[in-house]
Scaffold this motif. Structure first.
Motif: not given
Length: 523
Positions: A95-97, A115-116, A124-125, A195-197
């Motif tokens: 999901v992060g990807m 992004d980030g 995503a959550h 991944i998203l952080g």
């Protein structure tokens, strides 16, 4: 005693072993010193803030879908249940990807500068946890007795007033229960934040991983894990305090609901909303399985790799093991969870509150912590124990048991005591009272908890990754391994395996929902 023994062996023992090891190598450094050194309070603040924001966004995003589930036909409800459940089973790294591909340069939302950002993490959550809210709240709404709502409408109440004064008060318990679960899932999220952080944002969970894996600083990792446990206990205690102990129970299908006057245009808009929210990110996974890099070539190499052995096992064989292991975990977690829910239902006062908190502790502890604990414990046991076939299903069941309890306990608490007293007065023994009174009223939540347990077991990634061996590797672990290897081919393999998991999950959920429909009830 059985639930306590299970939790003691598969949770308290490994976590305790890790704590003992951490104390031995801490060189006398205190917990407060460790907390300051790891910026624990800053991590705690961000963890709670993003979890609260994610929970709120999840409720808002899920609200229209809940309404559609509660008012649509059984066939449409089945389709919606399948749609909301698939994201829940995906490994968080996938999901992060997917969301990284959406917000990164070249993605559909790259122009928004997400992004980030924290917003991408929250989104995503919400995508991951829609299933929790829709299944818990939607099923409760769908099985409500519609006569009170019909009476309010007959007396001149508008649809909105009938909803706010009749329907919504009876949904408070499911909403609070679902919100508590979503908050716990978001506060212990790992792959999405990692991944998203982009390294800018860290929760307690990702910090535990960094300290344990990156620096091998076990005292710091254990300190953060203990802080996480305290958060879980506090959240569960608060949710238990604000949640009423009893609610009305309807043992039959509520088919006479006021839904004939609902605007078809509104229903169509909600359906479009559901498709965008649920199918959009999944379509990114499918596209990335065919085109691993943005602007790259289209290829089927990822799907061809499904029949090629990795460490002596093909991805298709890995999927087969994952399904079998998840089924055993489902059976085990339902049995343990049901026994624990019955014990909690009979407990009173402080014992009930403390028991409810302890029952959810395994859900809130870092999977990295539990996995490291297993490695320490297994190192001191005979080699055959590590290869025991029941080990991975037991670990998966450990993660699923708190959810099973959370689903079954409110249903048991909602059974009117007078029904049990009447059966006992007529001469029924305790076992017959439970079989003839309790079981018919809780079989739907029981089936729902089994479905959730299977889904959680199939998608479990954290602790299972520490225990996987050749022949016992699950599909999420295989996906995570492929994502950690560089190259477009490995990314294509990971995404193809993710698509395989999406398809397998959809089939499993369709079977479960078909059983529900044939049985004449809602989960």
């Amino acid at each position: 005693m059985i639930p306590l023994a299970f939790i003691g062996v598969f949770f308290v023992w490994p976590v305790g072993a890790l704590v003992v090891r951490a104390v031995r190598v801490s060189d006398g450094e205190g917990l407060l010193d460790l907390a300051r050194r790891t910026d624990a309070w800053g991590l705690l603040g961000f963890t709670l803030a993003q979890a609260a924001g994610s929970t709120l966004v999840t409720l808002v995003v899920a609200a229209p879908i809940i309404w559609l589930v509660a008012t649509c036909s059984a066939r449409t409800s089945t389709v919606l249940m399948v749609g909301v459940t698939i994201p829940f089973v995906l490994p968080t790294v996938v999901v992060g990807m997917a969301f990284r591909a959406i917000v990164s340069p070249g993605g559909p939302l790259s122009g928004l500068g997400l992004d980030g950002s924290v917003a991408s993490i929250v989104a995503a959550h919400a995508f991951l946890n829609i299933a929790v809210v829709v299944r818990v709240v939607g099923s409760a709404w769908r099985t409500q007795d519609p006569r009170a709502e019909l009476a309010a409408r007959t007396l001149g109440a508008t649809p909105w007033r009938a909803f706010t004064t009749v329907v919504l008060p009876r949904l408070i318990v499911p909403i609070l229960s679902a919100s508590a679960l979503v908050f716990l899932f978001c506060s212990t999220s790992f792959g999405v934040v990692l991944i998203l952080g982009n390294g800018r944002w860290q929760t307690i969970e990702t910090a535990v991983y960094t300290q344990a894996i990156g620096y091998f600083d076990l005292p710091a990792a254990v300190t953060l894990s203990l802080l996480q446990i305290i958060v879980v206990i506090v959240v569960v205690a608060i949710s238990g305090w604000v949640t009423p102990r009893t609610v009305a129970v309807v043992a039959r299908e509520a088919t006479a609901r006021v839904r004939g006057r609902a605007s078809r245009a509104v229903a169509a808009l909600v359906a479009v909303w559901a498709v965008v929210v649920l199918v959009g990110p999944l379509s990114v996974v499918v596209i990335r399985s065919l085109r691993p890099t943005a602007g790259g070539e289209w290829t089927l190499s990822g799907y061809r790799s499904l029949t090629r052995a990795v460490n002596g096992q093909t991805p298709l064989q890995t999927l087969q093991y994952s399904v079998v292991s998840a089924l055993w975990a489902m059976v085990l977690s339902v049995v343990i969870g049901l026994l624990a829910a019955i014990a909690l239902q009979r407990a009173r006062g402080t014992a009930s509150t403390v028991g409810s908190a302890l029952a959810l502790v395994p859900l809130g502890v870092s999977a990295v912590t539990v996995g490291f604990g297993y490695l320490i414990v297994l190192a001191s046991l005979p080699a055959g124990v590590a290869s025991w076939p029941g080990l991975i299903p037991a670990v998966q069941a450990l993660i699923a048991v708190p959810v099973v309890i959370r689903v079954i306990a409110p249903a048991l608490a909602a059974i009117p005591p007078r029904l049990r007293h009447a059966a006992a007065t007529l001469g029924a023994g305790p076992w017959r009272v439970w079989r003839t009174v309790d079981l018919p009223l809780i079989w739907r939540p029981l089936a729902a908890s089994g479905a959730f347990a299977f889904i959680i077991a199939v998608g479990e990634f954290g602790a299972t990754g520490f225990l996987a061996r050749p022949g016992t590797t699950t599909l999420p672990v295989l996906i995570g391994s492929a994502l950690n290897r560089p190259g477009a081919d490995n990314l294509a393999t990971a995404m193809a395996c993710s698509v395989l998991m999406i398809v397998a999950t959809a089939i499993a959920v369709v079977v479960m929902e078909s059983f529900r429909t044939v049985s004449g009830g809602d989960l």
